[in-house]
Design a protein around this motif. Structure first.
Motif, PDB file in Angstrom:
ATOM      1  N   LYS A  45       0.726  -1.253  -0.053  1.00 24.69           N
ATOM      2  CA  LYS A  45       0.054  -0.035  -0.116  1.00 24.69           C
ATOM      3  C   LYS A  45       0.896   1.019  -0.071  1.00 24.69           C
ATOM      4  O   LYS A  45       0.579   2.288  -0.708  1.00 24.69           O
ATOM      5  CB  LYS A  45      -0.968  -0.071   1.399  1.00 24.69           C
ATOM      6  CG  LYS A  45      -1.964   1.203   1.309  1.00 24.69           C
ATOM      7  CD  LYS A  45      -2.743   1.039   2.453  1.00 24.69           C
ATOM      8  CE  LYS A  45      -3.749   2.251   2.253  1.00 24.69           C
ATOM      9  NZ  LYS A  45      -4.812   2.144   3.627  1.00 24.69           N
ATOM     10  N   LYS A  46       1.935   1.262   0.539  1.00 24.69           N
ATOM     11  CA  LYS A  46       2.889   2.403   0.832  1.00 24.69           C
ATOM     12  C   LYS A  46       3.500   2.630  -0.399  1.00 24.69           C
ATOM     13  O   LYS A  46       3.684   3.721  -0.889  1.00 24.69           O
ATOM     14  CB  LYS A  46       3.980   2.155   1.933  1.00 24.69           C
ATOM     15  CG  LYS A  46       4.787   3.201   2.004  1.00 24.69           C
ATOM     16  CD  LYS A  46       5.934   3.029   3.380  1.00 24.69           C
ATOM     17  CE  LYS A  46       6.939   4.200   3.336  1.00 24.69           C
ATOM     18  NZ  LYS A  46       7.902   3.869   4.162  1.00 24.69           N
ATOM     19  N   ASN A  47       4.002   1.479  -1.073  1.00 30.01           N
ATOM     20  CA  ASN A  47       4.667   1.478  -2.431  1.00 30.01           C
ATOM     21  C   ASN A  47       3.585   2.234  -3.464  1.00 30.01           C
ATOM     22  O   ASN A  47       4.021   3.054  -4.255  1.00 30.01           O
ATOM     23  CB  ASN A  47       5.115   0.275  -2.834  1.00 30.01           C
ATOM     24  CG  ASN A  47       5.927   0.249  -3.965  1.00 30.01           C
ATOM     25  OD1 ASN A  47       6.704   0.968  -4.378  1.00 30.01           O
ATOM     26  ND2 ASN A  47       5.442  -0.713  -4.985  1.00 30.01           N
ATOM     27  N   ARG A  48       2.369   1.737  -3.331  1.00 27.61           N
ATOM     28  CA  ARG A  48       1.411   2.300  -4.202  1.00 27.61           C
ATOM     29  C   ARG A  48       1.100   3.801  -4.025  1.00 27.61           C
ATOM     30  O   ARG A  48       0.819   4.426  -5.006  1.00 27.61           O
ATOM     31  CB  ARG A  48      -0.050   1.466  -4.221  1.00 27.61           C
ATOM     32  CG  ARG A  48      -1.106   1.747  -4.972  1.00 27.61           C
ATOM     33  CD  ARG A  48      -0.832   1.528  -6.393  1.00 27.61           C
ATOM     34  NE  ARG A  48      -2.078   1.710  -7.247  1.00 27.61           N
ATOM     35  CZ  ARG A  48      -2.106   1.738  -8.529  1.00 27.61           C
ATOM     36  NH1 ARG A  48      -0.895   1.102  -9.188  1.00 27.61           N
ATOM     37  NH2 ARG A  48      -3.269   2.021  -9.366  1.00 27.61           N
ATOM     38  N   THR A  49       0.842   4.102  -2.727  1.00 26.07           N
ATOM     39  CA  THR A  49       0.611   5.484  -2.488  1.00 26.07           C
ATOM     40  C   THR A  49       1.715   6.331  -2.945  1.00 26.07           C
ATOM     41  O   THR A  49       1.292   7.213  -3.398  1.00 26.07           O
ATOM     42  CB  THR A  49       0.444   5.720  -0.776  1.00 26.07           C
ATOM     43  OG1 THR A  49      -0.726   4.968  -0.420  1.00 26.07           O
ATOM     44  CG2 THR A  49       0.271   7.259  -0.436  1.00 26.07           C
TER      45      THR A  49
END
Length: 478
Positions: free
Chosen positions: A319-323
């Protein structure tokens, strides 16, 4: 105990949470697969049929598991087919009975046909009359023999007397009197015995030669289990009913098969016993009766917690990578929109390409790392059970697979299922009476003896198993 299944389930659930819980994971809809399961398959008395053209206009004959079409039924509507095998199939939760039909004039025209598309060839009136006269003659002979007061092997018991003996015998368990009747009685009332004791002749002709079947074990891993099953049957029956043979000299084969799609652990099909290779090679399968020690429970709980934590951490990282990707992507898009020269736009587009590539590589790396770690945890579960099984001994797993093979050899002997879970021939539910070519005394949906130990836990034949096998021997099924 079911604790081991619950712990395993928690590990699988954690895995599923990872695979389906990503907010940004793309999924592609897939068409639901048709669920097809072979419930049973065995030989039956050869009967002539014709295709009912009015019902089978667009229907086909199929391969054994309905995987491929063999021929269009309407093309052979006026032809006679011989049926000698039947199988019950569950298709998406619904049951159907299929017949294996061979064209009488061309044996290559053959396949599995739903019974609703076939109509039985009626016998001629003269043939029926002759059979009636023959039956009447036999009845008269039986009455004459009964009146003579002389009992020998050629004299059949009267139907009322036989029914009295069956009523006095335990449920589905022929007593000593029923096992010592005259040969004429067994020859005259096979359908009565079949219905009252759940029997039928399932083995192909030639499997038993002089009341003995010679077994070739095609897969070496099964040898010890087959040997145990053979010894148990032979010792119980007091004779060498099953013996080991070779690839060049055998009448019955035991081998691995794939029962995953149909959901069976063992399958008997006339002259072959198959054991599901997937479950056989799963070290946790068939161990529901292993006592869960505190040490094993703690180890499994720790593995399950690790799995849940790994899932949560990986989801957070993805999720962090996507954000980060979306924030940088939005910024570059604004920069691209404000660029005034082609060179400036080209530079931003290169940055977008690098950003996308970096994001995808990081995303894939996180997923690959998770898959590697979750596989290690799965193996840790297997190793935990292997260690527990080693310390407790491997008797239960031996009992389980030996019992599976004993069960299938029981079918070869002519035994159908029973509702008694301490029988090797136990089945959780009976087949529907209107779709069961092997007659059953009554239907059931739960065991008659729920508090008794299961046969696969003891690895032993029950007296009911043995008595029924002796009866099928007297009926000439082996």
């Amino acid at each position: 105990m079911n604790v081991n299944k619950k712990v395993l389930s928690s590990l699988l659930i954690a895995t599923m949470a990872f695979s389906t819980g990503f907010l940004f994971q793309k999924t592609t809809p897939t068409q639901a697969k048709t669920s097809i399961k072979v419930i049973w398959r065995h030989k039956t008395k050869q009967t002539s049929y014709k295709i009912d053209k009015s019902k089978a206009k667009k229907a086909y004959a199929y391969s054994a598991k309905l995987g491929s079409k063999k021929f269009k039924l309407a093309a052979y509507a006026n032809k006679t087919f011989k049926v000698s095998y039947q199988q019950k199939i569950r298709i998406n939760g619904k049951y159907r009975l299929y017949y294996y039909a061979k064209n009488s004039s061309n044996k290559k025209i053959a396949g599995w046909i739903w019974r609703g598309y076939l109509s039985k060839v009626q016998k001629t009136a003269s043939s029926s009359s002759n059979q009636s006269n023959s039956s009447a003659t036999n009845n008269n002979e039986s009455n004459n023999n009964s009146n003579s007061g002389v009992m020998d092997n050629s004299i059949a018991l009267s139907a009322p007397d036989l029914n009295d003996l069956i009523t006095a015998s335990p449920d589905l368990d022929p007593n000593s009197k029923l096992l010592t009747l005259s040969a004429a009685t067994y020859a005259k009332y096979p359908s009565t015995f079949n219905t009252q004791f759940n029997l039928s002749q399932f083995a192909d002709s030639g499997v038993f030669v002089n009341h003995q079947a010679t077994i070739y074990v095609a897969d070496s891993q099964l040898v010890n289990y087959v040997d145990t099953a053979i010894n148990n049957w032979n010792n119980a029956l007091g004779r060498q009913v099953f013996v080991l043979g070779t690839q060049a000299n055998h009448t019955l084969t035991v081998k691995f098969g794939d029962g995953s799609a149909q959901g069976w652990d063992g399958l008997f099909s006339g002259n072959t016993v198959e054991v599901d290779t997937n479950n056989f090679n799963d070290p946790t399968y068939g161990r529901s009766g292993i006592s869960l020690s505190p040490q094993l429970a703690a180890k499994l709980s720790s593995i399950s917690n690790q799995s849940a934590q790994l899932t949560a951490d990986t989801n957070a990282q993805i999720k962090k990578n996507r954000t980060n990707y979306e924030n940088q992507y939005a910024a570059l898009q604004q920069k691209l929109a404000s660029a005034t020269t082609s060179a400036a736009k080209a530079a931003v587009q290169r940055q977008l390409a690098v950003l996308k590539s970096t994001y995808e590589q990081t995303d894939q790396s996180l997923r690959d790392s998770y898959n590697d770690q979750i596989e290690q945890l799965r193996q840790a579960v297997q190793y935990a059970y292997q260690d527990a099984a080693t310390s407790a001994g491997n008797q239960q797993i031996t009992n389980y697979w030996a019992t599976v093979i004993m069960h299938e050899l029981g079918h070869a002997l002519g035994l159908y299922h029973t509702p008694y879970q301490n029988d090797v021939m136990y089945a959780p539910v009976s087949d529907e009476p209107d779709a069961t070519p092997s007659p059953v005394k009554y239907s059931w949906t739960s065991p008659v003896d729920p508090n008794d130990p299961k046969a696969y836990q003891t690895g032993q034949l029950s007296s009911r198993d043995v008595d029924r096998a002796k009866l099928t021997g007297a009926l000439g099924y082996w």
